[in-house]
Scaffold this active site. Structure first.
Site, PDB file in Angstrom:
ATOM      1  N   GLU A  69       0.948  -1.250   0.051  1.00 23.18           N
ATOM      2  CA  GLU A  69       0.378  -0.017   0.146  1.00 23.18           C
ATOM      3  C   GLU A  69       1.074   1.053  -0.311  1.00 23.18           C
ATOM      4  O   GLU A  69       2.014   1.402   0.149  1.00 23.18           O
ATOM      5  CB  GLU A  69      -1.103  -0.507   1.694  1.00 23.18           C
ATOM      6  CG  GLU A  69       0.366  -0.297   2.903  1.00 23.18           C
ATOM      7  CD  GLU A  69      -0.532   0.058   3.835  1.00 23.18           C
ATOM      8  OE1 GLU A  69      -1.919  -0.246   3.768  1.00 23.18           O
ATOM      9  OE2 GLU A  69      -0.753   0.799   5.102  1.00 23.18           O
ATOM     10  N   HIS A  71       0.112   6.038   1.052  1.00 20.83           N
ATOM     11  CA  HIS A  71      -0.839   6.707   1.502  1.00 20.83           C
ATOM     12  C   HIS A  71       0.058   8.218   2.056  1.00 20.83           C
ATOM     13  O   HIS A  71       0.913   8.184   1.660  1.00 20.83           O
ATOM     14  CB  HIS A  71      -1.271   6.494   2.994  1.00 20.83           C
ATOM     15  CG  HIS A  71      -0.789   5.312   3.848  1.00 20.83           C
ATOM     16  ND1 HIS A  71       0.936   5.416   3.845  1.00 20.83           N
ATOM     17  CD2 HIS A  71      -0.588   3.840   4.132  1.00 20.83           C
ATOM     18  CE1 HIS A  71       0.865   5.108   4.563  1.00 20.83           C
ATOM     19  NE2 HIS A  71       0.475   3.693   4.595  1.00 20.83           N
ATOM     20  N   HIS A  75       4.905   6.306   8.374  1.00 21.89           N
ATOM     21  CA  HIS A  75       5.154   5.765   9.200  1.00 21.89           C
ATOM     22  C   HIS A  75       6.105   5.618   9.958  1.00 21.89           C
ATOM     23  O   HIS A  75       8.257   5.773   9.120  1.00 21.89           O
ATOM     24  CB  HIS A  75       5.240   3.972   8.098  1.00 21.89           C
ATOM     25  CG  HIS A  75       4.032   3.728   8.521  1.00 21.89           C
ATOM     26  ND1 HIS A  75       2.538   3.833   9.418  1.00 21.89           N
ATOM     27  CD2 HIS A  75       3.131   2.808   7.179  1.00 21.89           C
ATOM     28  CE1 HIS A  75       1.398   3.197   7.990  1.00 21.89           C
ATOM     29  NE2 HIS A  75       2.181   2.998   7.093  1.00 21.89           N
ATOM     30  N   HIS A 109       5.405   0.402   0.405  1.00 27.00           N
ATOM     31  CA  HIS A 109       5.526  -0.180   0.639  1.00 27.00           C
ATOM     32  C   HIS A 109       4.450  -1.625   1.609  1.00 27.00           C
ATOM     33  O   HIS A 109       3.535  -1.990   1.795  1.00 27.00           O
ATOM     34  CB  HIS A 109       5.749   0.405   2.206  1.00 27.00           C
ATOM     35  CG  HIS A 109       4.461   0.571   3.121  1.00 27.00           C
ATOM     36  ND1 HIS A 109       3.764   2.131   2.385  1.00 27.00           N
ATOM     37  CD2 HIS A 109       3.776   0.520   4.345  1.00 27.00           C
ATOM     38  CE1 HIS A 109       2.894   1.976   3.585  1.00 27.00           C
ATOM     39  NE2 HIS A 109       3.182   1.179   4.082  1.00 27.00           N
ATOM     40  N   CYS A 123       4.746   0.367  15.646  1.00 25.00           N
ATOM     41  CA  CYS A 123       4.751   0.908  14.164  1.00 25.00           C
ATOM     42  C   CYS A 123       4.238   2.753  14.824  1.00 25.00           C
ATOM     43  O   CYS A 123       3.035   2.835  15.122  1.00 25.00           O
ATOM     44  CB  CYS A 123       4.031   1.093  13.089  1.00 25.00           C
ATOM     45  SG  CYS A 123       3.800   1.402  11.746  1.00 25.00           S
TER      46      CYS A 123
HETATM   47 MN    MN Z   1       0.882   1.712   5.178  1.00 27.08          MN
END
Ligand code: MN
Length: 153
Positions: A69, A71, A75, A109, A123
């Protein structure tokens, strides 16, 4: 501030085996999709006191993987158990205990537990964030050969 259902504690004690007091183990994503495998999620901090981040713990079983994914949010990951591989952008890296991984905005990623061990990691993510995007055929075609061979969709 988004706090969800998680009570805010000053100290959340570790109770052994990658578990923490008062923290439930959830499916990685609630949609039950097939774009991930063998992965659980725990929320250790849900955002409070003007600190607008969540701290989650993900555990990928041997042979499992997170969703491929991207976005707008970023992270910050710290490996806490085992080892595996991660793709960030077109770069695939082996990762192990205490390694730190930064996933920048809009960067493809995926984490995979490829080394015969589970892969557990903390995370940090913004409490307010956009929904992840998954790749289409055109996106996948733009990947390097190495990345295309690595990813699981
Ligand atoms: Mn992610």
């Amino acid at each position: 501030m988004v706090t969800g259902m998680l009570p805010s504690l000053m100290v959340r004690h570790h109770i052994g085996g990658n578990r923490w007091e008062g923290v439930d183990v959830h499916p990685y994503k609630e949609d039950g999709g097939t774009h991930f495998k063998s992965i659980t999620r725990q929320t250790l901090f849900g955002g409070a006191h003007d600190l607008g981040v969540e701290l989650r713990y993900f555990e990928i079983g041997e042979g499992g993987h997170s969703t491929l994914e991207r976005h707008e949010h970023a992270h910050l990951v710290v490996i806490n158990e085992g080892c595996g591989e991660v793709m960030v952008g077109d770069k695939i890296s082996q990762v192990g205990l205490h390694d730190v991984v930064h996933v920048p905005p809009m960067t493809w990623h995926q984490f995979r537990a490829t080394q015969g061990q589970p892969l557990g990691f903390l995370c940090v993510v913004s409490a307010l964030r956009d929904r992840p995007q998954r790749p289409g055929d055109l996106d996948l075609a733009s990947f390097s050969d190495e990345a295309r061979a690595f990813v699981r969709t």
